[in-house]
Design an enzyme around this catalytic site. Structure first.
Site, short mmCIF file in Angstrom:
data_model
loop_
_atom_site.label_atom_id
_atom_site.label_comp_id
_atom_site.label_asym_id
_atom_site.label_seq_id
_atom_site.Cartn_x
_atom_site.Cartn_y
_atom_site.Cartn_z
N ARG A 46 0.42 5.34 -2.95
CA ARG A 46 0.05 4.10 -2.28
C ARG A 46 -1.41 4.02 -1.83
O ARG A 46 -2.17 4.94 -2.00
CB ARG A 46 0.95 3.90 -1.06
CG ARG A 46 0.91 5.04 -0.06
CD ARG A 46 1.85 4.72 1.11
NE ARG A 46 1.87 5.78 2.10
CZ ARG A 46 2.73 6.79 2.11
NH1 ARG A 46 3.66 6.88 1.17
NH2 ARG A 46 2.67 7.71 3.05
N ASP A 47 -1.74 2.87 -1.25
CA ASP A 47 -3.01 2.59 -0.59
C ASP A 47 -4.20 2.57 -1.56
O ASP A 47 -5.21 3.26 -1.35
CB ASP A 47 -3.28 3.60 0.55
CG ASP A 47 -2.08 3.79 1.47
OD1 ASP A 47 -1.22 2.87 1.52
OD2 ASP A 47 -1.98 4.83 2.14
N GLN A 72 -2.50 -3.86 8.35
CA GLN A 72 -1.05 -3.69 8.32
C GLN A 72 -0.48 -4.39 9.55
O GLN A 72 -0.80 -4.04 10.68
CB GLN A 72 -0.71 -2.20 8.34
CG GLN A 72 -0.94 -1.51 7.02
CD GLN A 72 0.07 -1.99 5.98
OE1 GLN A 72 1.20 -1.56 5.95
NE2 GLN A 72 -0.36 -2.90 5.10
N ASN A 99 -1.26 -1.58 12.19
CA ASN A 99 -1.78 -0.25 11.89
C ASN A 99 -3.00 -0.37 10.97
O ASN A 99 -3.92 -1.12 11.34
CB ASN A 99 -0.70 0.76 11.48
CG ASN A 99 0.19 0.42 10.32
OD1 ASN A 99 0.96 -0.53 10.41
ND2 ASN A 99 0.15 1.19 9.26
N ASP A 100 -3.03 0.29 9.86
CA ASP A 100 -4.26 0.45 9.07
C ASP A 100 -5.09 -0.82 8.82
O ASP A 100 -4.52 -1.85 8.46
CB ASP A 100 -3.92 0.96 7.66
CG ASP A 100 -2.89 2.04 7.64
OD1 ASP A 100 -2.49 2.51 8.70
OD2 ASP A 100 -2.46 2.40 6.52
N GLU A 151 -3.08 9.92 2.58
CA GLU A 151 -2.90 8.47 2.65
C GLU A 151 -4.28 7.81 2.68
O GLU A 151 -5.28 8.47 2.95
CB GLU A 151 -2.13 8.07 3.92
CG GLU A 151 -0.72 8.65 3.99
CD GLU A 151 0.08 8.18 5.21
OE1 GLU A 151 1.29 7.98 5.06
OE2 GLU A 151 -0.50 8.02 6.29
C1 FRU Z 1 -0.91 4.90 6.83
C2 FRU Z 1 0.29 4.28 6.13
C3 FRU Z 1 -0.07 3.98 4.70
C4 FRU Z 1 0.89 2.87 4.36
C5 FRU Z 1 0.96 2.10 5.65
C6 FRU Z 1 2.26 1.45 5.93
O1 FRU Z 1 -0.92 4.74 8.19
O2 FRU Z 1 1.39 5.15 6.22
O3 FRU Z 1 0.01 5.08 3.84
O4 FRU Z 1 0.42 2.07 3.32
O5 FRU Z 1 0.65 3.02 6.68
O6 FRU Z 1 2.20 0.61 7.03
#
Ligand code: FRU
Length: 514
Positions: free
Chosen positions: A143-144, A38, A21-22, A195
């Protein structure tokens, strides 16, 4: 790893196996762009979060490296950022690469941690005194972290998502963090959850005398079409407070598709602000028809600010480096279409294997709609058209290929609750106002407001790569990113109108490849 997935993009970054993901911890140093992400190395659904790692020198050829950060007993390694500590403020050496990420677990919650690299960003060591920051109020969603150097105060700043707001912190050494301020409660699309922040400065219309700050807020939910989207706020920042130019009700989006999330930018690129997003949506990210890997990034995009009708907007254009993907070009020229006589370019895309770019200048004139359809011999089609009456650019993927998996999609609970509230108040839930399909979160159309553009002719640049469509209008004043899953490549293009004549000028096809 040998690719076994039909839908794996040819020229977009994907992990060779596992889930992505991210984008995370992106920085540029000594001619190399580093991209972490991610990553679940153990399966093609979300879980076991690591930071996967890839590098590129030209923004199109990606080289896979070993994961930069492995999940550990403290928790998942959630999203975060990386900076080059040129002065060695953290005491970990001059030019050390410092990554700030969220460690997430049920036991410890979401806490911000530091890791550093002294070999240019390949091998990272987790700091022994982690975490470096906990929420002051026990907040669950915290987070993040995105870190940046703020020269006017000679300090590092961190912006962290904290449920429905963003919090700023400052630090002299990347380890001790002091709370500064918050922004965002009640701002932008509702309902929402914040996020993956980003924060930077850009000139407006290229004028270095006129700069503004931009806060990127990725929201899930909050997308106009359900699920995840990239929102942004433009304003001023004095090292203490971020003050948004617009009122709380205004929502501005960086991309008007449904598959553009977690946009963040590279550090270390000087005046250039280069962003990448993950091409999916949390509503259905785990159930797209892919097996070996799941998740791709957008093409790298150059972000810029432009003024329009007294407001400032952010655009995203595909980075110029991407032109190097053009393997062969066919200039089709000018086509005029009427409602009775659409123009077809049969098989003009044959042989590209759904890896192509299509450019043209569309003048809808008096036509109510003017656009084109990419289609294959099974009748699967993507429609991209200007609805001049509604003032919208629309992409319709209801008949684009595989869509049924979208019925299994899980809308975010916050969204469902909000639908209920609206229904009880006797209103049509706002997501149902999407003209196409509410039952299936995937099979729908997305649209962008045409008043972001300048004139009555539109330059359209479309990139298709197996399962993605990225549309850039007028150099990125509108960007729109959507996934599609045709069961055969789109081979032909039909240019059509409703109620009038439209001109399609400089129609050009490029076969793309690495
Ligand atoms: C965004 C998210 C972030 C988190 C990550 C977890 O897509 O939800 O906020 O850090 O993915 O994989």
């Amino acid at each position: 790893v040998k690719n076994t997935d039909y839908y794996r993009p040819i020229y977009h970054h994907t992990p060779s196996y596992g889930w992505m993901n991210d984008p995370n911890g992106m920085f540029y140093k000594d001619g190399v762009y580093h991209l972490c992400y991610q990553y679940n190395p153990y399966g093609s659904k979300w879980g076991n979060m690591h930071w996967g790692h890839a590098t590129t020198t030209d923004l199109i050829h990606w080289k896979a490296s070993a994961p930069a950060l492995d999940r550990d007993p403290m928790g998942h390694i959630y999203s975060g950022s990386a900076v080059i500590d040129r002065q060695g403020t953290a005491g970990l050496g001059k030019d050390a690469i410092i990554a700030l990420y969220t460690s997430a677990s049920d036991e410890n919650g979401q806490i911000q941690c530091l890791a550093y690299s002294t070999d240019g960003g390949y091998k990272f060591t987790k700091y022994e005194h982690n975490p470096v920051l906990r929420p002051f109020d026990g907040l669950k969603d915290f987070r993040d972290p995105k870190v940046f150097w703020f020269a006017p105060k000679n300090l590092w700043y961190m912006i962290v998502s904290a449920d429905k707001e963003m919090r700023f912190y400052s630090s002299p050494d990347l380890k001790k963090w002091t709370y500064v301020s918050s922004f965002g409660q009640g701002y932008g699309a509702q309902p929402n959850q914040f996020e993956c922040p980003d924060f930077f400065r850009l000139p407006v219309d290229g004028d270095s005398q006129h700069q503004k700050y931009v806060m990127i807020v990725n929201i899930n939910p909050g997308c106009l079409f359900g699920g995840s989207a990239t929102e942004y706020f433009v304003g001023e920042f004095d090292g203490k407070n971020f003050v948004c130019d617009d009122g709380p009700k205004e929502a501005k989006f960086l991309d008007y598709g449904k598959d553009h999330y977690a946009t963040v930018t590279f550090s270390g690129t000087g005046d250039r602000v280069l962003g990448l997003a993950w091409m999916s949506n949390w509503q259905y990210a785990n159930v797209t028809p892919i097996k070996q890997y799941r998740g791709a990034n957008t093409l790298p995009r150059e972000l810029f600010l432009f003024a329009k009708d007294g407001e400032t907007f952010m655009g995203a254009n595909v980075a110029t480096e991407v032109r190097a993907l053009r393997k062969s070009t066919r200039y089709v020229g000018t086509l005029k279409a009427t409602e009775k006589a659409p123009k077809e370019e049969k098989n003009c895309l044959a042989g590209t294997g759904d890896a192509f770019e299509l450019e043209m200048d569309i003048t809808p004139s008096e036509a109510a709609t003017a656009g084109f359809e990419l289609y294959n011999s099974k009748g699967e089609r993507v429609k991209i058209y200007f609805d001049t009456k509604a003032g919208k650019l629309v992409m319709d993927r209801t008949e684009s290929g595989l869509t049924a998996f979208g019925e299994k999609a899980e809308s975010h609970q916050i969204e469902k609750d909000f639908d209920l509230v609206e229904e009880k108040a006797g209103k049509a839930p706002s997501r149902k106002t999407n003209p196409v399909n509410y039952k299936n979160d995937f099979a729908l159309g997305t649209w962008a407001p045409l008043n972001l553009c300048k004139g009555k002719s539109y330059h359209v640049d479309v990139f298709v790569d197996k399962c993605s469509v990225e549309i850039f209008v007028d150099g990125g004043r509108i960007a729109m990113t959507n996934l599609v899953f045709p069961t055969l490549p789109y081979e032909s293009v039909k240019f059509y109108t409703q109620k009038g004549t439209a001109t399609f000028k400089n129609v050009t096809l490029h076969r793309l490849g690495l």
